[in-house]
Scaffold this active site. Structure first.
Site, PDB file in Angstrom:
ATOM      1  N   GLY A  67      -9.335   0.629 -16.666  1.00 46.43           N
ATOM      2  CA  GLY A  67     -10.337   0.970 -15.655  1.00 46.43           C
ATOM      3  C   GLY A  67     -11.469   1.695 -16.356  1.00 46.43           C
ATOM      4  N   HIS A  68     -12.521   0.961 -16.711  1.00 48.27           N
ATOM      5  CA  HIS A  68     -13.634   1.572 -17.448  1.00 48.27           C
ATOM      6  C   HIS A  68     -14.735   1.947 -16.464  1.00 48.27           C
ATOM      7  CE1 HIS A  68     -12.268  -0.372 -21.492  1.00 48.27           C
ATOM      8  NE2 HIS A  68     -11.388   0.445 -20.960  1.00 48.27           N
ATOM      9  N   LYS A  85     -14.243   5.324 -22.251  1.00 48.43           N
ATOM     10  CA  LYS A  85     -14.782   4.204 -23.035  1.00 48.43           C
ATOM     11  C   LYS A  85     -15.896   3.474 -22.285  1.00 48.43           C
ATOM     12  CE  LYS A  85     -10.569   2.784 -23.494  1.00 48.43           C
ATOM     13  NZ  LYS A  85      -9.745   3.961 -23.221  1.00 48.43           N
ATOM     14  N   ASP A  88      -8.154   6.399 -20.876  1.00 48.81           N
ATOM     15  CA  ASP A  88      -8.991   7.199 -19.964  1.00 48.81           C
ATOM     16  C   ASP A  88      -9.864   8.209 -20.706  1.00 48.81           C
ATOM     17  OD1 ASP A  88      -7.613   5.890 -17.859  1.00 48.81           O
ATOM     18  OD2 ASP A  88      -5.966   7.327 -18.087  1.00 48.81           O
ATOM     19  N   GLN A  99      -7.226   0.980 -23.041  1.00 48.18           N
ATOM     20  CA  GLN A  99      -6.124   1.960 -23.204  1.00 48.18           C
ATOM     21  C   GLN A  99      -6.454   2.878 -24.395  1.00 48.18           C
ATOM     22  OE1 GLN A  99      -4.818  -1.631 -22.747  1.00 48.18           O
ATOM     23  NE2 GLN A  99      -5.366  -1.002 -20.689  1.00 48.18           N
TER      24      GLN A  99
END
Ligand code: IMP
Length: 421
Positions: free
Chosen positions: A41-42, A17, A14, A223
């Site tokens: 979750g980007h 990225k 988080d 991650q």
């Protein structure tokens, strides 16, 4: 022959990225994901809209860029189909700009059930998994009985699927299947139809041919380093190598083909799920960071644990990844927060140490230094940044011996400041 640049997270995920890849993407011909799966979750924000990508590389909004899902990734077809559909209103035809490795692993509906069952069995010691089936899918990969994306275009796929499902169900026999399992399975097969429309190939050849013809490639990590299966705070980690080494195995590139390594970190720290977090704030300050930084999981919506920047952890991550440039995200969140603190080392029963501990327990405590805070108001030029923010930047650079070349001051593509090293 070109080389591959790698972009990855240096904390517990988080870090931002998605935004960074989207910002850098125009410089590259190819963006490739090398590990993880729908646990990621980007988040990308542009033209006043927010997009969250879980499995699809963050170059997808640039029609001239080829996106690759590499062999190190685990893919859930149901999530994949949903993401592809969500892109359509934005004019993205992913069948033209996305290629899948035939060696990426397939997440089955039963992998998600196993994930839940394993997590439940851990009780108080649960990892806080996203329950997307990540661990069990990587377990099957290492156990040498997983299914790969290449299998979905083979004639005997259904047979292989039933065999693995049977194995999983025997493991799950103590549990009752959830009511919606049949529906999940229907969706799974329906989603495979969509997946079969994509190019499913040995992407390692495509990558090598592209490098030979001078194409520039960006490898996008998921991650963060402190969640790495080997070097993270085990067992509270994810099931893949989130480090630069993971880009080599997860795409089929040799170590000497890596050029720049962009390491991303937030100006403070967050963590979702369980596990040690040396600089965690349990007070009002932590609450304030969560609120100001909107620190809620992009995949699960869970509130993120918040704390101050941890230099020993950042140093460890730079060392493991060979970071050549640092990107500092969310410096705007600390605007007006006073005091700002940085952890420089830890106290332990063996004295002061700057080494990231094997197990972080009660015998450790972080040693903080206070730094003066800053106020930001729409500044987007490095030279015009407040003096105190520039001092914060220099202080981090001096501690980790890597230049900070990008400073993110908001979620939008435009809210980005570049600093020449
Ligand atoms: P899993 O990979 O879903 O099994 O989760 C293992 C641990 O990694 C849990 O603590 C998750 O919260 C964390 N995790 C997994 N993916 C991400 C991510 O993309 N960002 C932040 N934390 C993650």
């Amino acid at each position: 022959m070109s080389k591959v640049d790698v972009l990855l997270g240096l904390q517990w995920g988080d870090e931002g990225k998605g935004k960074a890849v989207d910002f850098l993407a125009p410089k590259y011909d190819i963006v490739a994901r090398f590990q993880g799966g729908p646990n990621a979750g980007h988040t990308l924000e542009f033209d006043g809209k927010k997009h969250v990508l879980h499995q699809i590389p963050s170059g997808i909004f640039h029609p001239e860029i080829l996106n690759i899902i590499g062999n190190g990734v685990v893919i859930d077809p149901i999530v994949f189909a949903r993401e592809i559909r969500d892109l359509e209103p934005f004019g993205v035809d992913a069948t033209k700009t996305l290629v899948l490795s035939n060696k990426a692993q397939l997440i089955l509906p039963t992998h998600k059930l196993l994930d839940k069952a394993l997590e439940l069995s851990k009780g108080e010691e649960k990892i806080g998994s996203t329950l997307r089936g990540i661990g069990p899918t990587y377990q099957d990969k290492i156990g040498r009985h997983g299914l790969r994306i290449g299998d979905i275009i083979e004639k005997d796929f259904d047979e292989k699927y039933q065999k693995l499902k049977k194995q999983h169900l025997s493991l799950l026999s103590a549990l009752e299947l959830e009511d919606d399992f049949i529906e999940q399975e229907n969706q799974f097969f329906h989603s495979l139809e969509l997946m079969r429309q994509f190019r499913i190939i040995s992407t390692e050849y495509l990558i090598h041919e592209s490098l030979k013809s001078g194409k520039d490639i960006l490898a996008e990590g998921a991650q963060g380093t402190l969640l790495d299966i080997d070097f993270g705070s085990y067992p509270f980690v994810t099931s893949s190598n989130t480090t630069t080494a993971g880009a080599c195995t997860g795409l089929g590139i040799a170590p000497n083909q890596i050029n720049e390594v962009f390491g991303i970190f937030k100006a403070y720290c967050t963590r979702v799920g369980s596990g040690p977090f040396p600089t965690e704030l349990f007070n009002q300050e932590g609450e304030q960071l969560r609120k100001l930084g909107n620190e809620f999981g992009a995949t699960t919506g869970r509130p993120r644990r918040c704390g101050w920047l941890d230099i020993p952890a950042l140093n460890y991550s730079c060392m493991l990844n060979g970071v050549t440039q640092l990107f500092m995200m969310k410096a705007d969140v600390l605007s007006g927060v006073s005091p700002v603190k940085i952890c420089e080392s830890y106290n332990s029963d063996r004295g002061e140490t700057s080494e990231f501990p094997y197990v972080y327990n009660d015998s450790y405590s972080p040693i903080f230094k206070e730094v003066p805070s800053w106020e930001l108001d729409g500044i987007l030029e490095y030279n015009n940044l407040p003096h105190n923010l520039k001092s914060f930047i220099s202080s981090v650079e001096e501690s980790v011996h890597v230049p900070i070349t990008l400073i993110s001051l908001g979620p939008d593509r435009k809210e980005t400041v570049l600093k020449k090293s």
